[in-house]
Design an enzyme around this catalytic site. Structure first.
Site, PDB file in Angstrom:
ATOM      1  N   LYS A  85       0.914  -1.106   0.028  1.00 37.16           N
ATOM      2  CA  LYS A  85      -0.023  -0.098   0.052  1.00 37.16           C
ATOM      3  C   LYS A  85       0.908   1.324  -0.046  1.00 37.16           C
ATOM      4  CE  LYS A  85      -3.779  -2.562   1.763  1.00 37.16           C
ATOM      5  NZ  LYS A  85      -4.379  -3.121   3.165  1.00 37.16           N
ATOM      6  N   GLN A 121      -4.971  -2.277   9.390  1.00 41.35           N
ATOM      7  CA  GLN A 121      -4.680  -3.385   8.610  1.00 41.35           C
ATOM      8  C   GLN A 121      -5.448  -4.491   9.381  1.00 41.35           C
ATOM      9  OE1 GLN A 121      -3.323  -3.856   5.483  1.00 41.35           O
ATOM     10  NE2 GLN A 121      -3.832  -5.925   5.720  1.00 41.35           N
ATOM     11  N   ASP A 158     -11.433   1.772   3.253  1.00 47.25           N
ATOM     12  CA  ASP A 158     -11.775   0.412   3.186  1.00 47.25           C
ATOM     13  C   ASP A 158     -13.275   0.159   2.733  1.00 47.25           C
ATOM     14  OD1 ASP A 158      -9.574  -1.367   3.043  1.00 47.25           O
ATOM     15  OD2 ASP A 158      -9.394  -1.556   5.155  1.00 47.25           O
TER      16      ASP A 158
END
Ligand code: NDP
Length: 282
Positions: free
Chosen positions: A51, A95, A118
């Site tokens: 990322k 995460q 997300d």
């Protein structure tokens, strides 16, 4: 035909880099993504690195905050609160998976909806299911992009999604439904799974088991999207949920692992970060 997520995501990132290069002049700054990593799971570490690399390519400012695996839940929640209030932060990504003592749902719910890159926040999920504007979850969105880029007509097709997780199976089923496919969602309690998957003109597999779907489970000419990221127990190499070698000759389109859905997920995360940034400028 192989649908290369690597190629498509490279193009998307190059296009985004051009857009973002104009942001300092227009807005005085570039988008800022903060990624929080709790613990040192090697898989998570490699995702976080991926990322951060993508951010560098696109020109998004990236901060990775690493905390030890025994971080108390209260401290993670107060870190998220701080970032929510920081006007210089556009996106917050925690995460997953988190260590067992931390309640994932609580953490996801603590992220400000307008920074939830997300698309996992309950309000974003509700908006998705009600066809309201929302941050679309990255992996499902990446899958739809891949299908469209390959020229696959989704409307009217029989689509089967194997897996019903909140992050992949359910939202990809919803996005396929929104594209007017007729969608079946299969799972671990599905009876005669092979008979169900053989019905699929578009088959999306998100199970998390190496080479779980075999050639006899796939109809000739099907489009096969492999979401799985696993280690092949025999070779130790990365592999998907689909037995690529035996299915590739049978499928009309198939995505590889690696180089398929994974890079598209990251490209869509970059897009979501830019989207959050632009809404913050409005
Ligand atoms: P989950 O473990 O949350 O969900 C797995 C799903 O598969 C469940 O719905 C489960 O059914 C179903 N399942 C398990 N065993 C069977 C079986 N024998 N037959 C039919 N269905 C079964 O996984 P995720 O959705 O989070 O991830 C799936 C895979 O995708 C993993 O390999 C993960 O690493 C990968 N992934 C890849 C991403 C990418 O960017 N490429 C992003 C996210 C995930 P039930 O609900 O009944 O238990």
């Amino acid at each position: 035909m192989i649908i290369s997520g690597k190629e498509l995501s490279t193009q998307m990132k190059a296009d985004m880099a051009v857009r973002v290069s104009g942001f300092p002049e227009r807005f005085g700054r570039v988008p800022h993504l903060v990624v929080i990593l709790v613990g040192d799971d090697p898989g998570s570490l490699s995702y976080v690195r991926g990322k951060s690399k993508a951010c560098d390519v696109v020109g998004i400012r990236n901060t990775t905050i690493c905390r030890p695996a025994d971080l108390p839940e209260t401290e993670l929640l107060s870190l998220i609160r701080e970032l929510n209030e920081d006007a210089g932060v556009d996106g917050i990504l925690v995460q997953l998976p988190l260590p067992a003592h931390i309640d994932e749902a609580k953490v996801i719910g603590a992220i400000a909806q307008d920074k939830d890159v997300d698309g996992f926040h309950p309000l974003n999920v509700a908006a998705l299911w009600q066809k309201q504007p929302c941050v679309r979850p990255c992996t499902p969105e990446g899958i739809i992009r891949m299908l469209k880029s390959a020229g696959v007509e989704i409307r009217g097709k029989r689509a089967v999604v194997v897996g019903r997780s909140n992050i992949v199976g359910l939202p990809v089923a919803k996005l396929l439904l929104d594209e007017n496919a007729t969608v079946t969602v299969a799972h671990s309690r599905t009876v005669d799974l092979a008979a169900v998957t053989r019905q699929a003109e578009i088959l999306v597999v998100a199970v998390g088991r190496p080479k779980f779907v075999t050639a006899d489970m796939v109809a000739p000419g099907a489009v096969v999207i492999d979401v799985g990221v696993n280690r092949d127990p025999e070779t130790g190499r990365l592999c998907g949920d689909v037995d690529f070698e035996s299915i590739e000759p049978k499928a009309s389109f198939i995505t590889p692992v690696p180089g398929g859905v994974g890079p598209m997920t990251i490209a869509c995360l970059m897009e979501n970060t830019i989207g959050c940034f632009l809404r913050h400028q409005a």
